[in-house]
Design a protein around this motif. Structure first.
Motif, PDB file in Angstrom:
ATOM      1  N   ARG A   1       0.908  -1.216   0.099  1.00 11.71           N
ATOM      2  CA  ARG A   1      -0.064   0.102  -0.016  1.00 11.71           C
ATOM      3  C   ARG A   1       0.929   1.302  -0.066  1.00 11.71           C
ATOM      4  NH1 ARG A   1      -3.870  -1.132   4.754  1.00 11.71           N
ATOM      5  NH2 ARG A   1      -4.140  -3.080   4.152  1.00 11.71           N
ATOM      6  N   LEU A   2       1.918   1.015   0.921  1.00  9.73           N
ATOM      7  CA  LEU A   2       2.934   2.346   0.802  1.00  9.73           C
ATOM      8  C   LEU A   2       3.537   2.682  -0.485  1.00  9.73           C
ATOM      9  CD1 LEU A   2       3.481   4.292   2.963  1.00  9.73           C
ATOM     10  CD2 LEU A   2       5.351   2.959   3.604  1.00  9.73           C
ATOM     11  N   GLU A   3       4.042   1.529  -0.998  1.00  7.58           N
ATOM     12  CA  GLU A   3       4.461   1.611  -2.495  1.00  7.58           C
ATOM     13  C   GLU A   3       3.676   2.023  -3.339  1.00  7.58           C
ATOM     14  OE1 GLU A   3       7.649   0.946  -2.311  1.00  7.58           O
ATOM     15  OE2 GLU A   3       7.837   1.455  -4.663  1.00  7.58           O
ATOM     16  N   ALA A   4       2.344   1.766  -3.286  1.00 12.23           N
ATOM     17  CA  ALA A   4       1.445   2.194  -4.340  1.00 12.23           C
ATOM     18  C   ALA A   4       1.124   3.523  -3.986  1.00 12.23           C
ATOM     19  CB  ALA A   4      -0.120   1.356  -4.001  1.00 12.23           C
ATOM     20  N   LEU A   5       1.471   3.933  -2.750  1.00 12.35           N
ATOM     21  CA  LEU A   5       1.337   5.535  -2.563  1.00 12.35           C
ATOM     22  C   LEU A   5       2.556   6.164  -3.194  1.00 12.35           C
ATOM     23  CD1 LEU A   5       0.063   7.920  -1.102  1.00 12.35           C
ATOM     24  CD2 LEU A   5       1.167   7.165   0.856  1.00 12.35           C
ATOM     25  N   VAL A   6       3.543   5.733  -3.040  1.00 13.62           N
ATOM     26  CA  VAL A   6       4.750   6.370  -3.582  1.00 13.62           C
ATOM     27  C   VAL A   6       4.598   6.377  -4.942  1.00 13.62           C
ATOM     28  CG1 VAL A   6       6.994   5.863  -3.985  1.00 13.62           C
ATOM     29  CG2 VAL A   6       6.202   5.511  -1.870  1.00 13.62           C
ATOM     30  N   HIS A   7       4.024   5.422  -5.793  1.00 16.00           N
ATOM     31  CA  HIS A   7       3.889   5.415  -7.289  1.00 16.00           C
ATOM     32  C   HIS A   7       2.808   6.323  -7.596  1.00 16.00           C
ATOM     33  CE1 HIS A   7       6.519   2.364  -9.282  1.00 16.00           C
ATOM     34  NE2 HIS A   7       6.727   2.020  -7.742  1.00 16.00           N
ATOM     35  N   ASP A   8       1.662   6.613  -6.639  1.00 11.80           N
ATOM     36  CA  ASP A   8       0.655   7.650  -7.095  1.00 11.80           C
ATOM     37  C   ASP A   8       1.383   8.950  -7.054  1.00 11.80           C
ATOM     38  OD1 ASP A   8      -1.977   5.855  -5.583  1.00 11.80           O
ATOM     39  OD2 ASP A   8      -1.227   5.688  -7.395  1.00 11.80           O
ATOM     40  N   ILE A   9       2.056   9.139  -6.094  1.00 10.39           N
ATOM     41  CA  ILE A   9       2.509  10.472  -5.725  1.00 10.39           C
ATOM     42  C   ILE A   9       3.373  10.737  -6.989  1.00 10.39           C
ATOM     43  CG2 ILE A   9       4.232  11.861  -4.600  1.00 10.39           C
ATOM     44  CD1 ILE A   9       3.062  10.715  -2.059  1.00 10.39           C
ATOM     45  N   TYR A  10       4.336   9.887  -7.493  1.00  8.12           N
ATOM     46  CA  TYR A  10       5.177   9.927  -8.652  1.00  8.12           C
ATOM     47  C   TYR A  10       4.229  10.309  -9.710  1.00  8.12           C
ATOM     48  CZ  TYR A  10       7.531   8.677 -12.692  1.00  8.12           C
ATOM     49  OH  TYR A  10       8.318   8.598 -14.045  1.00  8.12           O
TER      50      TYR A  10
END
Lengths: 95, 343
Positions: free
Chosen positions: B26-35
């Motif tokens: 989920r965190l990684e998804a968040l990171v990618h979303d921000i990107y």
């Protein structure tokens, strides 16, 4: 609001408040210009314009044509660096 | 809530592995979303920029058509430094490949934007229109300056040469006027060149060596044409002068003998460095107790028939008039007597 969305909201808020979002934006723009992505995209724009006609092209036309290609053409190194920075930010300000 | 995640999950290494584990996805998804947000932002920014440029009409400005390519390179060669202009004019006369007129824009490797090869000036030689010599291109402009006699440097050199030439001819011709010239108080036109003159004199003047020779005790040798042994740099040595000369000197100059150099002061009889008492003492010492008193500042010019050999009438009209009865032959004969008696 779910926990996750609350978490996301918090993170986003922090990003903006601490100025990190702006910094990341600037960093990305600089890197893209440096690696030639911007010139590539501009060339593509010219094609679109010539296709649609100079006087009739709209923002929507451009956005629709440019965005997917733009996303795909970002070099890997730039992508990696940005992800790294975002993760670092989260790690620092996670609590 | 984020504190649920153990700290070691956030250890960042340079090789950046994506976070593993269910929460971490989920965190990684968040990171990618921000990107993704950031990238979209950049793309949109570009779209707006391009759209504005299109609508404002400046989008296609960087593309030039064939015609303007030809006219683009109008070379501005008429700079303020004129020798370069002459240089380029000479160059164009010799039909070199580089022309000063319209240049076409060229996009080729190995050649600059105007189609010229770099460093083509290095081995070019130009023929000087004045002296017809072949000069290297980089030395051409300074050579022209000197050759044609125009430009700042060459006029300065010429002035200096003229000044030193004038000095040489003036000093050797007339002895009396040099008296006046030595005076620090007033010297028409010689003031500004006084320093240079003195240095020129000390280097080039034949007197310098002669006066030195004479001081070393060589009495009979240097007597020929130079009765007045002036060393301009340091003053006058009274030992080498006859009484008439001394008298004439003392009417025009302070004459006080310096302790260190044993020379007479060449400044005005009213110079502030010495007192009248000193001046009287010197006159008594040199000319005896019956020495004439110090010249009156308001003394009238003695004789109208006084003939000044040199044409420097300005010097003669100044306050302290030379006594008219000095002549080279007199001093030459009396010098030998004086030097014996005074020393």
């Amino acid at each position: 609001m779910s926990k996750e969305s609350r978490m996301r909201a918090t993170v986003n808020q922090k990003l903006t408040e601490m100025g990190e979002r702006e910094r990341l934006k600037e960093l990305l723009r600089a890197k893209l210009t440096e690696c030639g992505w911007k010139d590539q995209m501009k060339a593509h724009c010219k094609e679109v314009i010539k296709e649609k006609g100079l006087d009739h092209v709209t923002v929507e036309d451009l956005v629709v044509e440019i965005t997917p290609k733009g996303r795909a053409l970002v070099p890997d190194s730039v992508k990696k660096e940005l992800l790294h920075r975002i993760r670092a930010f989260l790690a620092q300000h996670a609590t | 809530m984020l504190s649920r995640f153990p700290i070691q999950i956030f250890q960042m290494k340079m090789e950046d592995m994506p976070l593993s584990g269910p929460d971490n996805t989920r965190l990684e998804a968040l990171v990618h979303d921000i990107y993704s947000e950031l990238v979209d932002d950049a793309c949109l920014g570009l779209c707006f920029e391009v759209h504005r440029a299109v609508k404002q009409g400046y989008f296609f400005l960087d593309e030039t058509d064939q015609e303007s390519m030809k006219e683009f390179g109008w070379c501005h060669v008429f700079s303020f430094f004129w020798p370069i202009c002459i240089f380029l004019w000479c160059v164009s006369l010799q039909h070199m490949p580089f022309s000063i007129t319209l240049l076409e824009i060229v996009d080729q490797p190995g050649v600059d934007i105007f189609g010229q090869v770099y460093n083509q000036w290095k081995n070019k030689e130009c023929e000087c229109p004045n002296c017809k010599r072949l000069i290297a291109a980089s030395r051409f402009a300074p050579h022209l300056e000197k050759c044609l006699g125009m430009g700042r440097n060459s006029s300065r050199i010429a002035n200096r040469r003229l000044a030193s030439n004038n000095n040489m001819s003036k000093s050797e011709s007339d002895q009396e006027d040099n008296d006046d010239l030595n005076d620090n108080d007033w010297s028409y036109g010689a003031e500004k060149k006084a320093k240079k003159r003195k240095s020129d004199k000390s280097q080039n003047s034949p007197r310098r060596s002669k006066s030195i020779k004479h001081k070393n005790g060589d009495l009979g040798s240097g007597v020929s044409t130079e009765p007045y042994k002036y060393n301009y740099n340091t003053g006058i040595s009274y030992e080498t002068l006859g009484p008439d000369e001394v008298r004439s000197l003392l009417t025009t100059q302070c004459g006080v003998i310096s302790e260190h150099t044993k020379k007479m002061c060449t400044r005005s009889p009213r110079c502030p460095q010495h007192s009248d008492e000193q001046r009287r003492a010197v006159r008594v010492f040199l000319l005896g107790p019956s020495a004439p008193s110090l010249p009156d500042p308001d003394a009238v010019v003695e004789s109208e028939s006084f003939d000044i050999p040199d044409g420097q009438t300005l010097m003669s009209r100044l306050q302290w008039e030379d006594s008219p009865d000095i002549s080279p032959t007199d001093s030459a004969s009396s010098k030998a007597i004086v030097s014996v008696s005074v020393s």
